[in-house]
Design an enzyme around this catalytic site. Structure first.
Site, PDB file in Angstrom:
ATOM      1  N   GLY A 256       0.814  -1.218   0.000  1.00 46.31           N
ATOM      2  CA  GLY A 256       0.000   0.000   0.000  1.00 46.31           C
ATOM      3  C   GLY A 256       0.849   1.270   0.000  1.00 46.31           C
ATOM      4  O   GLY A 256       2.084   1.238   0.073  1.00 46.31           O
TER       5      GLY A 256
ATOM      6  N   LEU B 294       1.117   3.752   2.237  1.00 43.26           N
ATOM      7  CA  LEU B 294       1.889   4.113   3.440  1.00 43.26           C
ATOM      8  C   LEU B 294       3.179   3.299   3.535  1.00 43.26           C
ATOM      9  O   LEU B 294       4.247   3.829   3.862  1.00 43.26           O
ATOM     10  CB  LEU B 294       1.030   3.893   4.695  1.00 43.26           C
ATOM     11  CG  LEU B 294       1.694   4.244   6.011  1.00 43.26           C
ATOM     12  CD1 LEU B 294       1.999   5.738   6.073  1.00 43.26           C
ATOM     13  CD2 LEU B 294       0.818   3.850   7.200  1.00 43.26           C
ATOM     14  N   ALA B 295       3.065   2.003   3.209  1.00 39.09           N
ATOM     15  CA  ALA B 295       4.255   1.148   3.258  1.00 39.09           C
ATOM     16  C   ALA B 295       5.304   1.692   2.282  1.00 39.09           C
ATOM     17  O   ALA B 295       6.498   1.776   2.604  1.00 39.09           O
ATOM     18  CB  ALA B 295       3.882  -0.280   2.907  1.00 39.09           C
TER      19      ALA B 295
ATOM     20  N   LYS C 230      -4.502   4.604  12.070  1.00 37.90           N
ATOM     21  CA  LYS C 230      -5.729   5.387  12.148  1.00 37.90           C
ATOM     22  C   LYS C 230      -6.413   5.372  10.778  1.00 37.90           C
ATOM     23  O   LYS C 230      -5.745   5.047   9.798  1.00 37.90           O
ATOM     24  CB  LYS C 230      -5.439   6.806  12.624  1.00 37.90           C
ATOM     25  CG  LYS C 230      -4.383   7.547  11.779  1.00 37.90           C
ATOM     26  CD  LYS C 230      -4.926   8.461  10.759  1.00 37.90           C
ATOM     27  CE  LYS C 230      -4.563   8.133   9.371  1.00 37.90           C
ATOM     28  NZ  LYS C 230      -4.737   9.127   8.382  1.00 37.90           N
TER      29      LYS C 230
ATOM     30  N   HIS D 234       0.813   9.259  13.534  1.00 34.94           N
ATOM     31  CA  HIS D 234       2.213   9.619  13.281  1.00 34.94           C
ATOM     32  C   HIS D 234       2.522  11.082  13.584  1.00 34.94           C
ATOM     33  O   HIS D 234       3.673  11.440  13.796  1.00 34.94           O
ATOM     34  CB  HIS D 234       2.650   9.218  11.865  1.00 34.94           C
ATOM     35  CG  HIS D 234       2.237  10.159  10.787  1.00 34.94           C
ATOM     36  ND1 HIS D 234       1.014  10.130  10.198  1.00 34.94           N
ATOM     37  CD2 HIS D 234       2.908  11.171  10.182  1.00 34.94           C
ATOM     38  CE1 HIS D 234       0.942  11.069   9.277  1.00 34.94           C
ATOM     39  NE2 HIS D 234       2.091  11.726   9.251  1.00 34.94           N
TER      40      HIS D 234
ATOM     41  N   HIS E  43      -5.039  13.269  13.517  1.00 35.53           N
ATOM     42  CA  HIS E  43      -3.836  14.093  13.684  1.00 35.53           C
ATOM     43  C   HIS E  43      -4.093  15.466  14.328  1.00 35.53           C
ATOM     44  O   HIS E  43      -3.403  15.861  15.261  1.00 35.53           O
ATOM     45  CB  HIS E  43      -3.181  14.356  12.328  1.00 35.53           C
ATOM     46  CG  HIS E  43      -2.855  13.113  11.565  1.00 35.53           C
ATOM     47  ND1 HIS E  43      -2.422  11.961  12.162  1.00 35.53           N
ATOM     48  CD2 HIS E  43      -2.883  12.848  10.228  1.00 35.53           C
ATOM     49  CE1 HIS E  43      -2.190  11.045  11.230  1.00 35.53           C
ATOM     50  NE2 HIS E  43      -2.475  11.554  10.060  1.00 35.53           N
TER      51      HIS E  43
ATOM     52  N   LYS F 260      -7.132  18.698   0.802  1.00 36.64           N
ATOM     53  CA  LYS F 260      -6.282  18.257  -0.312  1.00 36.64           C
ATOM     54  C   LYS F 260      -6.346  19.294  -1.429  1.00 36.64           C
ATOM     55  O   LYS F 260      -7.334  20.018  -1.554  1.00 36.64           O
ATOM     56  CB  LYS F 260      -6.792  16.923  -0.861  1.00 36.64           C
ATOM     57  CG  LYS F 260      -6.802  15.788   0.156  1.00 36.64           C
ATOM     58  CD  LYS F 260      -5.407  15.253   0.419  1.00 36.64           C
ATOM     59  CE  LYS F 260      -5.420  14.064   1.357  1.00 36.64           C
ATOM     60  NZ  LYS F 260      -4.135  13.825   2.001  1.00 36.64           N
TER      61      LYS F 260
END
Ligand code: BG6
Length: 495
Positions: free
Chosen positions: A37, A39-40, A165, A195, A257, A343
Site C-alpha cells: 500500500g 503508506l508502506a 488510524k 504519526h 492528527h 487536499k
C-alpha cells in the site's frame, strides 16, 4: 515503573549499539500488513530501511503481506523502488543488499498457516529471544480480519500490534473494534499509532511549554485569543481513492492528527513524561471538548474530485474541512481552536498558530500601524525540520512612531543535532519495539473524540466546492470572523 520518553536514550544515528545503551532491544520479526500500500511505500519501508542501517534497531526480519500475489523477489523489487523514490536517506548497494536479505513476502490469500510458517522461519534466523511486531497498515474495515488472522496463525505471544488510524469510523465501531482486539491482544500489546505525535516538532511543543518559565504562565484564556491548527496539503488523492472515498478529511486528518496535536497544545502539565500521565492529560482535554456543532464546520470538495478514478460521480466525501472547536475547561473556555485541512490546496503547510490578545492601541498615534497586521503570534511549524516563530510589533527605525510586525525565529536546522531527526514513523516503530506507549493513543481518548464528533457525523453540512490551488470554500472566512486565517503567511520563513 512505566517507560519514560526515550528521546535522550537513543544512540546517535550511524553508531552501533554500545554496552552503555539502555535496554538493548530484542531481535524482531516485523509483519507488515498492507505491505504493497501507499503508506508502506512512502514511509514504512523507507523508514525501516533507514532504521536498520542507522543501527537504531536490533536484528530485524520483515515479512510483507497484502492481497496482491507477489513473490518475495517481486516484493523486494517494489521495496527497492519505494526506498529509492521516497527514502530521505539513500542506501548504497551494500546497504540495500543487507536490507533486502531481511525481506520476505507472503500473500494474504496463502492463509494463516503460510504466514505462521514464514514467521517461524524468520525467527529461526534471529535466535531465542525474538519478539514480533505486527504493523497493520490497513483501512479500519480490514483491521478485524487481520487480527483474526494473527489469532488463527497463533502469532499473539511475544507480539505487539501497531494499528493505523482512523481507529473505527464512529463511536460504535471504535468500541466494537477495541472489544474485538481485546479478545486477542491485551492493552499492553496494542499501539494505536498517530504519526503526527512522532513528529519532532510535535514533541517540541511539550518541551517548549513545560521546560520554560516564559510561556506557561500566559498559556490560557486570559492571554490567548485563539489557536489555529492549519494543515493544508497541496497533494491530491495520489491513487488512494479506495481509502479516501469512504474516509474523507475529517476522519483522515481531524479526528486523528489535528486533534491529537491540539491535545499537546491544550493539555495541563503532566506529572511526568510517561504514558499514563500524558494519556490522562490528553484525555481530559478530549473530555472537556464541547460536542462539535455542524454549524461550526465548513466541508469542501475540490472541483474535479468526482471525476477521479474510484470516486462516485455523486460523492459527498469532503476533501477539505475547517471547524471551530471549544474546550470548556478553566484554561480554555472562550478561546476557540480553529482547525483546517484539505487536499489540493494552495500550499502544503503544517502550522500551529497561537494568537495572543491584542494590546490597547489608543496610546499610539493614529496611522502608526499598531495592530494592523493582526495580533502578535507564536507559530510552530510541524515540518520535519521544525521551526518556531514569535512575531510581534516593533518600531520601524527612523523618525516618528511607525510600527511593523517583526519576528524572532528558530529552526532545528540550526542545532548541531539537526541530523539526528527521526522521521515520525521511524521514531514510533522504534518506540513500539521498545514497548513505550507514551506517544500512542488510547482507546478511551479515541472513543471520546468519536463521541464529541457524533452530531457532525450524523448530520454533516453539505460539501461546498472549491477550486484546486485555493484555501478552501469562501465560507472559511465567516467561520473565523472577526479573526482571520494566519495562512497564507505575509512573510516566508527565514532560511
Ligand atoms: C496521513 C493521511 O495520515 O497523513 C494523509 O492519511 C496525509 O492523507 C498525511 O497526507 C499527512 O502526513 P505528513 O506527515 O505527510 O504531513
Amino acid at each position: 515503573m512505566p517507560d519514560r520518553i526515550q528521546t535522550i536514550a537513543y544512540p546517535a544515528p550511524g553508531s552501533r549499539p554500545s554496552r552503555r545503551d539502555p535496554d538493548p532491544l530484542a531481535p524482531h520479526v516485523i509483519v507488515l500488513f498492507g505491505a504493497t500500500g501507499d503508506l508502506a511505500k512512502r514511509k514504512l519501508l523507507p523508514g525501516l530501511a533507514y532504521l536498520q542501517q542507522s543501527r537504531f534497531t536490533p536484528d530485524v526480519r520483515i515479512i510483507g503481506t497484502a492481497t496482491e500475489e507477489l513473490t518475495s523477489e517481486e516484493f523486494r523489487a517494489r521495496a527497492r523502488e519505494a526506498v529509492e523514490t521516497f527514502g530521505m536517506h539513500k542506501l548504497t548497494d551494500e546497504q540495500w543488499s543487507q536490507f533486502s536479505e531481511t525481506l520476505d513476502y507472503v500473500p494474504v490469500t496463502a492463509g494463516p498457516e503460510a504466514l505462521a510458517t514464514a514467521v517461524k522461519a524468520a525467527e529461526g534466523h534471529l535466535g531465542p529471544d525474538v519478539r514480533r511486531l505486527h504493523y497493520l497498515s490497513v483501512p479500519p474495515k480490514a483491521a478485524q480480519s487481520v487480527i483474526a488472522m494473527l489469532r488463527d496463525a497463533d502469532l499473539v505471544d511475544r507480539a505487539r500490534v501497531v494499528m493505523e488510524k482512523p481507529f473505527g469510523d464512529d463511536l460504535a465501531s471504535a468500541i466494537k473494534l477495541n472489544d474485538f482486539v481485546h479478545e486477542t491482544f491485551d492493552e499492553s500489546q496494542i499501539f494505536r499509532i498517530d504519526h503526527f505525535l512522532g513528529k519532532e516538532a510535535a514533541l517540541n511543543i511539550l518541551a517548549f511549554r513545560f521546560a520554560n518559565g516564559l510561556f506557561e504562565p500566559i498559556w490560557n484564556r486570559n492571554f490567548i485569543d485563539h489557536v489555529q491548527i492549519d494543515i493544508p496539503e497541496s497533494l491530491g488523492l495520489d491513487q488512494r481513492a479506495t481509502f479516501y472515498e469512504p474516509t474523507g478529511a475529517f476522519k483522515d486528518m481531524v479526528v486523528t492528527h489535528l486533534m491529537q496535536v491540539m491535545s499537546f497544545v491544550a493539555m495541563e502539565p503532566p506529572t511526568a513524561l510517561e504514558p499514563r500521565a500524558i494519556s490522562e492529560e490528553k484525555n481530559k482535554v478530549f473530555r472537556s471538548m464541547l460536542p462539535i456543532s455542524p454549524t461550526d464546520v465548513v466541508r469542501g470538495q475540490y472541483s474535479g474530485y468526482r471525476n477521479e478514478e474510484g470516486v462516485a460521480p455523486d460523492s459527498d466525501t469532503e476533501t477539505f474541512i475547517a471547524l471551530r472547536v471549544e474546550i470548556d475547561n478553566w484554561r480554555w473556555a472562550g478561546t476557540p481552536f480553529f482547525l483546517r485541512t484539505g487536499k489540493k490546496m494552495a500550499e502544503g503547510q503544517r502550522i500551529i498558530s497561537i494568537a495572543f490578545k491584542e494590546a490597547p492601541k489608543t496610546m499610539f498615534p493614529s496611522g502608526s500601524g499598531v495592530g494592523s497586521e493582526g495580533p502578535d503570534h507564536l507559530t510552530f511549524d510541524l515540518a520535519d525540520s521544525s521551526r518556531v516563530s514569535l512575531s510581534f510589533y516593533g518600531k520601524r527605525p527612523g523618525p516618528g512612531m511607525r510600527l511593523e510586525k517583526l519576528s524572532m525565529q528558530f529552526s532545528t536546522q540550526e542545532t548541531e543535532s539537526a541530523g539526528d531527526v527521526l522521521e515520525a514513523y521511524e521514531r514510533l516503530i522504534l518506540d513500539a519495539m521498545r514497548g513505550d506507549h507514551t506517544l500512542f493513543t488510547t482507546a478511551e481518548g479515541i472513543e471520546s473524540l468519536w463521541d464529541r464528533s457524533s452530531h457532525l457525523l450524523e448530520d454533516p453540512p453539505p460539501v461546498k466546492p472549491y477550486q484546486p490551488g485555493t484555501w478552501g470554500p469562501n465560507a472559511i472566512h465567516q467561520l473565523i470572523a472577526p479573526r482571520a486565517w494566519r495562512l497564507p503567511f505575509e512573510r516566508e520563513w527565514r532560511e
